[in-house]
Design a protein around this motif. Structure first.
Motif, mmCIF file in Angstrom:
data_model
loop_
_atom_site.group_PDB
_atom_site.id
_atom_site.type_symbol
_atom_site.label_atom_id
_atom_site.label_comp_id
_atom_site.label_asym_id
_atom_site.label_seq_id
_atom_site.Cartn_x
_atom_site.Cartn_y
_atom_site.Cartn_z
ATOM 1 N N GLY A 1 0.872 -1.014 0.024
ATOM 2 C CA GLY A 1 -0.139 0.009 -0.006
ATOM 3 C C GLY A 1 0.976 1.218 -0.167
ATOM 4 O O GLY A 1 0.569 2.256 -0.814
ATOM 5 N N SER A 2 1.625 1.230 0.980
ATOM 6 C CA SER A 2 2.535 2.551 1.173
ATOM 7 C C SER A 2 3.541 2.744 -0.227
ATOM 8 O O SER A 2 3.952 3.836 -0.541
ATOM 9 C CB SER A 2 3.493 2.570 2.310
ATOM 10 N N ILE A 3 4.057 1.629 -0.750
ATOM 11 C CA ILE A 3 5.062 1.805 -1.789
ATOM 12 C C ILE A 3 4.426 1.394 -3.023
ATOM 13 O O ILE A 3 4.384 2.007 -4.091
ATOM 14 C CB ILE A 3 6.210 0.752 -1.489
ATOM 15 N N GLY A 4 3.867 0.038 -3.119
ATOM 16 C CA GLY A 4 3.114 -0.455 -4.332
ATOM 17 C C GLY A 4 2.254 0.391 -5.047
ATOM 18 O O GLY A 4 2.316 0.541 -6.117
ATOM 19 N N ILE A 5 1.181 0.870 -4.343
ATOM 20 C CA ILE A 5 0.162 1.718 -4.992
ATOM 21 C C ILE A 5 0.557 2.983 -5.366
ATOM 22 O O ILE A 5 0.413 3.572 -6.309
ATOM 23 C CB ILE A 5 -0.858 1.724 -4.017
ATOM 24 N N VAL A 6 1.640 3.476 -4.441
ATOM 25 C CA VAL A 6 2.365 4.770 -4.891
ATOM 26 C C VAL A 6 3.160 4.727 -6.112
ATOM 27 O O VAL A 6 2.905 5.459 -6.946
ATOM 28 C CB VAL A 6 3.120 5.270 -3.717
ATOM 29 N N TYR A 7 3.849 3.535 -6.371
ATOM 30 C CA TYR A 7 4.297 3.348 -7.596
ATOM 31 C C TYR A 7 3.550 3.164 -8.850
ATOM 32 O O TYR A 7 3.764 3.419 -9.788
ATOM 33 C CB TYR A 7 5.294 2.269 -7.317
ATOM 34 N N SER A 8 2.462 2.556 -8.387
ATOM 35 C CA SER A 8 1.521 1.989 -9.608
ATOM 36 C C SER A 8 0.822 3.423 -10.084
ATOM 37 O O SER A 8 0.603 3.728 -11.008
ATOM 38 C CB SER A 8 0.305 1.133 -9.045
#
Length: 379
Positions: free
Chosen positions: A118-125
């Motif tokens: 959530g904190s990394i993966g969705i921000v990168y997406s």
């Protein structure tokens, strides 16, 4: 913007802070116990402490910098899907086949993985989906599928960026609206809103909802594939752990969405017309470490000004143009989880924002309730 002279391009290495979380997942899976707590401690607490130590970064790099100079900045977003895929499905396979973690330890581990996705993966997406290359957009789709939130692509690109801070945008938090009420509203309204936007886009082109151009069929296939892999690697328990980390990831995303635009509204000009989006319609934070971890997501006003601008080149604005938060997003999301404290901290800021930018508006009741007319021509 805060400075008319361009600063040098920021180094790429600090934006790789997220990579440390991958070995932390492996450590938590192998050691068990409370080792999973290292993941939220790293993502939430360490960055907040570093923000306090390092202070603010108001430097603005040259927005005309060539993409070729951003290779190492972009690289972390390009390689993140395989890393996250390995963290999620490798952990499902390991904990279900080894049997060395108790049920509570497994839940702790997948809570930590949800923080990562959530904190990394969705921000990168989010960064990837705004770019023009097919590879980056596909990687963005795969990251969203791994948290069962594929409709976010449509809702974000077709609705949020066009109608942020108006009644059409579900993820623009209203003044005095607590996070939990906001979260339920977004979970229930978001998928329907995204479907409506896509089907209306198709209808404008005289195409059916069954047309292959409808991305919801791709969303369904990708998410079904992720669920099947979780079931294959870990059985029904593995499937449950996968869904649990997806929920934690979505909770992380919507906490951030709640913070980004809380109480900020575009002026209604009458008959469903609204002013154009301006820097004043997003909450910004120039805190150094949390912008490293979140790849400059906190320079949010500039992202709305130019959505496809790559993250190292996003600009920051002064208080005379855009509202500023007292802490970075990680700390502010903690405050958001306690609505009375959130209102005590943020409602005075919203009222000050209204006086600064809209002194002519004396009745805010329709803005607060979200009962203004829907924007004309909105999907």
């Amino acid at each position: 913007m805060s400075d008319s002279s361009a600063a040098k391009l920021p180094a790429a290495a600090p934006f790789w802070l997220s990579a440390v979380m991958i070995p932390l997942v492996a450590l938590a899976a192998i050691r068990g116990g409370f080792w999973w707590a290292l993941l939220p401690a790293y993502a939430w607490y360490l960055t907040t402490v570093l923000d306090k130590i390092l202070g603010l970064n108001d430097e603005n790099p040259d927005p005309q910098t060539e993409t070729a100079q951003l290779f190492w900045h972009r690289a972390i977003t390009i390689i993140w899907f395989p890393l996250q895929f390995a963290a999620i499905f490798g952990s499902i396979w390991y904990v279900r086949s080894s049997g060395n973690l108790s049920g509570w330890e497994q839940l702790g581990l997948f809570f930590g993985i949800g923080v990562l996705s959530g904190s990394i993966g969705i921000v990168y997406s989010h960064e990837l989906l705004h770019q023009k290359t097919a590879l980056e957009r596909w990687l963005g789709d795969l990251l969203l599928a791994s948290v069962l939130y594929s409709h976010f692509r449509t809702e974000h690109l077709l609705v949020h960026h066009s109608w942020v801070s108006t009644p059409r945008d579900a993820v623009s938090a209203r003044y005095n609206e607590g996070f939990y009420r906001f979260f339920w509203r977004v979970l229930t309204d978001g998928p329907h809103s995204a479907w409506r936007a896509e089907t209306r886009m198709l209808a404008r082109g005289k195409r059916s909802v069954w047309d292959r151009r409808n991305p919801f069929w791709r969303y369904a296939a990708l998410q079904a594939g992720m669920l099947a892999l979780a079931l294959l690697f870990g059985g029904w328990a593995g499937l449950g752990l996968f869904v649990f980390q997806a929920f934690i990831a979505v909770w992380q995303l919507e906490l951030t969405n709640y913070v980004e635009h809380y109480g900020l509204t575009r002026k209604h000009l009458g008959e469903g017309r609204y002013e154009h989006i301006l820097p004043r319609h997003s909450w910004n934070a120039s805190h150094t470490a949390s912008n490293w971890l979140l790849i400059n997501l906190q320079r949010h006003s500039d992202h709305h000004y130019k959505p496809d601008r790559r993250f190292p080149l996003l600009q920051t604005y002064g208080k005379d143009q855009a509202p500023q938060l007292p802490f970075g997003y990680p700390a502010m999301t903690f405050v958001a989880m306690v609505p009375p404290i959130w209102r005590r901290r943020m409602n005075p800021r919203v009222r000050a924002w209204r006086k600064q930018f809209y002194p002519e508006i004396t009745d805010w009741s329709d803005y607060n309730r979200g009962t203004l007319p829907m924007p004309r021509n909105a999907l």
